[in-house]
Design a protein around this motif. Structure first.
Motif, short mmCIF file in Angstrom:
data_model
loop_
_atom_site.label_atom_id
_atom_site.label_comp_id
_atom_site.label_asym_id
_atom_site.label_seq_id
_atom_site.Cartn_x
_atom_site.Cartn_y
_atom_site.Cartn_z
N GLN A 102 0.84 -1.21 0.00
CA GLN A 102 0.00 0.00 0.00
C GLN A 102 0.87 1.26 0.00
O GLN A 102 0.55 2.24 -0.67
CB GLN A 102 -0.92 -0.02 1.22
N ILE A 103 1.98 1.22 0.74
CA ILE A 103 2.89 2.37 0.77
C ILE A 103 3.42 2.66 -0.63
O ILE A 103 3.35 3.79 -1.14
CB ILE A 103 4.06 2.11 1.75
N VAL A 104 3.96 1.61 -1.26
CA VAL A 104 4.57 1.80 -2.59
C VAL A 104 3.50 2.17 -3.60
O VAL A 104 3.69 3.06 -4.45
CB VAL A 104 5.31 0.51 -3.01
N TRP A 105 2.36 1.48 -3.56
CA TRP A 105 1.29 1.75 -4.52
C TRP A 105 0.80 3.19 -4.40
O TRP A 105 0.59 3.87 -5.40
CB TRP A 105 0.15 0.75 -4.26
N ASN A 106 0.63 3.69 -3.14
CA ASN A 106 0.17 5.07 -2.94
C ASN A 106 1.17 6.07 -3.48
O ASN A 106 0.80 7.09 -4.09
CB ASN A 106 -0.08 5.34 -1.46
N LEU A 107 2.47 5.82 -3.25
CA LEU A 107 3.48 6.74 -3.75
C LEU A 107 3.51 6.75 -5.27
O LEU A 107 3.62 7.81 -5.90
CB LEU A 107 4.86 6.37 -3.19
N LEU A 108 3.41 5.56 -5.88
CA LEU A 108 3.41 5.49 -7.34
C LEU A 108 2.15 6.12 -7.93
O LEU A 108 2.22 6.86 -8.93
CB LEU A 108 3.52 4.03 -7.79
N SER A 109 1.00 5.84 -7.30
CA SER A 109 -0.26 6.43 -7.79
C SER A 109 -0.20 7.95 -7.69
O SER A 109 -0.67 8.67 -8.59
CB SER A 109 -1.44 5.90 -6.98
N LEU B 13 5.65 22.24 1.25
CA LEU B 13 6.45 21.03 1.43
C LEU B 13 6.41 20.49 2.87
O LEU B 13 6.28 19.27 3.06
CB LEU B 13 7.90 21.32 1.01
N PRO B 14 6.49 21.34 3.94
CA PRO B 14 6.45 20.79 5.30
C PRO B 14 5.11 20.15 5.66
O PRO B 14 5.03 19.42 6.65
CB PRO B 14 6.72 22.02 6.18
N HIS B 15 4.06 20.44 4.88
CA HIS B 15 2.71 19.97 5.23
C HIS B 15 2.21 18.87 4.29
O HIS B 15 1.03 18.50 4.36
CB HIS B 15 1.72 21.15 5.20
N VAL B 16 3.07 18.38 3.42
CA VAL B 16 2.60 17.50 2.36
C VAL B 16 2.01 16.19 2.88
O VAL B 16 1.16 15.58 2.23
CB VAL B 16 3.76 17.23 1.36
N PHE B 17 2.43 15.74 4.07
CA PHE B 17 1.92 14.48 4.62
C PHE B 17 0.75 14.67 5.59
O PHE B 17 0.29 13.72 6.20
CB PHE B 17 3.04 13.73 5.35
N GLU B 18 0.28 15.93 5.74
CA GLU B 18 -0.81 16.17 6.67
C GLU B 18 -2.15 15.83 6.04
O GLU B 18 -2.36 16.00 4.84
CB GLU B 18 -0.79 17.64 7.13
N VAL C 21 0.56 6.94 3.87
CA VAL C 21 1.94 6.50 3.68
C VAL C 21 2.79 6.82 4.91
O VAL C 21 3.55 5.99 5.40
CB VAL C 21 2.55 7.15 2.42
N ARG C 22 2.66 8.04 5.40
CA ARG C 22 3.48 8.44 6.56
C ARG C 22 3.17 7.56 7.77
O ARG C 22 4.09 7.05 8.43
CB ARG C 22 3.23 9.91 6.93
N HIS C 23 1.89 7.35 8.06
CA HIS C 23 1.53 6.56 9.24
C HIS C 23 1.96 5.09 9.10
O HIS C 23 2.47 4.49 10.06
CB HIS C 23 0.02 6.66 9.49
N LEU C 24 1.77 4.52 7.93
CA LEU C 24 2.16 3.12 7.73
C LEU C 24 3.68 2.97 7.84
O LEU C 24 4.19 1.98 8.39
CB LEU C 24 1.66 2.62 6.38
#
Length: 697
Positions: free
Chosen positions: A582-589, A635-640, A663-666
């Protein structure tokens, strides 16, 4: 014969009947007597007998000594014997008892009467009553002593001043008040010790005093202490005149009211400080206005710096600085601009600051100069010629440091460089109070700023949630539209190819909807803490390869090229296979979504070299694209969660904006970290997931 106590003076003396020397002597107002050449009394005048109340016969020879005061007898006998033996005149004062027992002072003189051969025939003497004169002398002496005691021991300064303004006489209190010795003051005029701005305050009142229109004048004015500091005094001046009415000298009485004046000035400064600090919640503007209040009366050079301490070091930021001398003002600014970040230059300053509020009465030439400081820094500090200083730490009243102490907010410093005055404990107490108020003001300003940031963040979050709900509605409805359409068509006859196309569209859109629902559910589980992992030892490369294959069609449909590189050896991690995919798939998507057609996406697995041998090896999964990039401020907020750099662009390309947050939490649940980098807009983005590596078991 009646006793002396019961006889009147007239009864105790029988005057000669014939006119003689005795009759002449008896007519004199003085007490008259004569003695033989050997010194034996052979005659006492009627005045003596009447004064003493004792018969003449009982006082002849040396009987008269019994009427002399016991305390005076030894001196009288000795002096009389010396005069009689030497044949010299007698001149002495002693007390003689009157008939009523009262002793009075007499001036006694005696001269020898000689014949032609210079031989003493007899002594002739007289006693003149000087009791009243003695009392007057005693009264005068006591008056002088009282005046001297009053003058010298008075609790106020007193001076006699000539009409041309020179000091004629001063008491000790005046010397103490002004800091001079008596000898030094008597060489000065009042003009020499008067504060220049106050030199003309008395002119009008003095003119009225000289003209006799007033008996005295009173005013408050400043004098110059020997140390150069202004000294406030309450002055009362009167004028002594000669017998002809012309001015003789002034009597000036000075009461030192510097303490009261300083207290008044301190209260006024604190009141103005309170007004200044309460006028705005802009901390920087507040301290700048405070510095303006302090110059030039309270300081020649004043400054406020903010200090931020961290594990990596201490950062000093100048907020406000002013000097009464423009040249030295430039020196102060050069010091902070060039050396505020110099650890050696700032070390003495910070060390002194950590000791608490400090009064530095006599700094010395090497004040705040470390032994190994830059020579130019030392030169600049010395050129300021600091004579006295107060250094005040500004401590937070709402925040603590890692040691549990009040957090250091900054420093408040005041220096004397131009005048001869020096700071004292009263100044330190005043600046402590000002420092306390400045700290509170900074705390309030910081709290207000934090509240503003929190309010804006909450408003942004609310807007993001509103946008998110709007996107959810749109994203859930969008795949349903073709599904409903094709389901309707499937109710009618169609060829096999069209039927398969319909089923492909329905499946693709249902999968999209499942992805949206799963993202929402995963976000809900993360928020509630109910998301769990089922870890085991996994070979990472095949797992990443599977995620890559899952997005191939998505990339192909958008004409985005995918490239994958990895080490030749097996790499193992301890993790949940589903969640790692799921991490890799989310980043690629995410990369495909924000990469334009004909774009490029690189997927890489690499094992960086170990920097710290005590820490386990790590493996990095890197997704790099050449898409729209990320704005620096976002950029500092991109994972929020619920935050998106451009919601319209996100809506255009689909998705809820939850993928990167998931992605960040996983990643963190796997003991790893994720990092986003981008040079800026339209310059692509790189996401790096770093996971702990483990050996195959």
């Amino acid at each position: 014969m009646e006793s002396a106590a019961s006889s009147s003076p007239q009864q105790l003396y029988s005057a000669p009947q014939s006119l003689s020397d005795r009759q002449i002597a008896d007519s004199l107002p003085q007490l008259v007597w004569t003695c033989t050449p050997e010194g034996d009394c052979d005659y006492l005048s009627r005045q003596w007998v009447e004064y003493t109340g004792i018969p003449e016969r009982d006082q002849l020879k040396f009987g008269w000594l019994q009427q002399v005061h016991p305390d005076d007898r030894a001196n009288v006998i000795g002096t009389w014997n010396q005069s009689a033996a030497a044949g010299k005149n007698l001149d002495i004062e002693f007390r003689i008892r009157r008939f009523d027992g009262v002793y009075r002072w007499f001036k006694t003189r005696a001269v020898p009467v000689r014949d032609a051969d210079h031989k003493i025939l007899r002594w002739f003497g007289s006693n003149t009553d000087i009791e009243d004169l003695k009392q007057a002398e005693t009264a005068l002496r006591e008056s002088e002593e009282l005046f001297r005691a009053t003058f010298d021991q008075a609790a106020v300064g007193i001076a006699h001043v000539s009409t041309d303004n020179y000091l004629l006489r001063v008491n000790q209190k005046l010397c103490d008040i002004l800091g001079y010795t008596r000898e030094e003051l008597l060489q000065l005029s009042f003009t020499n010790i008067t504060w220049p701005e106050d030199a003309d305050l008395h002119i009008a009142q003095n003119a009225d005093l000289l003209a006799g229109k007033t008996e005295s004048m009173r005013l408050e004015k400043r004098y110059i202490h020997k140390n150069g500091r202004p000294l406030w005094a309450n002055v009362t001046v009167s004028l002594r005149r000669n017998a002809d009415g012309s001015p003789r000298y002034y009597i000036s009485v000075l009461e030192d009211i510097s303490g009261r004046k300083r207290a008044e000035e301190s209260l006024q400064l604190l009141a103005r400080t309170g007004q200044t600090l309460g006028a705005t919640l802009d901390a920087d503007e507040t301290v700048r206005e405070l510095i303006d209040l302090l110059l030039p009366h309270w300081a020649d050079w004043a400054s406020v710096q903010y200090i931020k301490e961290s594990e990596t070091g201490t950062v000093i930021r100048n907020v406000a600085m002013r000097h009464v001398d423009a040249r030295k003002d430039a020196i102060g600014l050069e010091l902070v601009n060039r050396f505020a970040g110099d650890a050696v230059a700032t070390a003495p300053f910070l060390a002194t600051l950590r000791q608490g509020a400090r009064l530095i009465a006599d700094p010395g030439p090497d004040y705040m100069i470390a032994p190994d400081a830059d020579p130019e820094f030392a030169r600049l500090i010395r050129s300021l010629e600091i004579k006295s200083a107060i250094l005040m730490p500004l401590l937070s009243h709402t925040e603590k440091d890692i040691e549990g102490k009040p957090r250091l907010l900054g420093a408040f410093a005041c220096h004397i460089t131009e005048s001869n005055r020096h700071y004292d404990e009263q100044d330190l107490a005043l600046f402590k109070e000002i420092g306390h108020r400045v700290s509170v003001a900074i705390d309030h300003a910081n709290l207000y700023a934090d509240a503003q940031v929190a309010r804006h963040a909450a408003e942004d979050a609310n807007r993001a949630k509103d946008e998110f709900l709007s996107i959810v509605s749109h994203e859930l409805r969008t795949p349903l539209t073709p599904v409903v359409g094709w389901v309707g068509l499937l109710r009618h006859e169609m060829d096999e190819q069209l039927r398969n196309e319909a089923l492909d569209v329905i499946e693709r859109n249902l999968n999209m909807q499942v992805k949206i629902v799963n993202d929402i559910l995963d976000t809900s589980r993360i928020t509630s803490g109910k998301l769990s992992l089922h870890p085991k030892i996994l070979s990472l490369v095949p797992l990443v390869q599977e995620s890559l294959e899952a997005v191939q069609d998505q990339a192909k449909a958008k004409a985005v090229a995918l490239f994958f590189s990895h080490p030749a050896q097996d790499i193992f991690v301890d993790g949940d296979a589903l969640r790692l995919r799921q991490i890799v798939w989310n980043l690629l998507s995410n990369a495909i979504k924000f990469t334009p057609s004909m774009g490029r996406i690189e997927l890489q697995i690499r094992c960086p070299e170990r920097v710290d041998s005590t820490k386990p090896s790590s493996v990095e999964i890197i997704v790099r694209d050449n898409g729209i990039g990320i704005k620096p401020e976002f950029l500092p907020h991109v994972f929020e969660r619920f935050l998106q750099a451009d919601s319209s662009y996100t809506r255009q390309h689909g998705g809820l904006g939850l993928g990167l947050n998931i992605v960040r939490h996983l990643t963190e649940m796997h003991g790893g970290t994720v990092q986003a980098e981008s040079p800026g807009e339209n310059q692509g983005a790189t996401f790096t997931v770093r996971l702990p590596q483990c050996a195959n078991q």
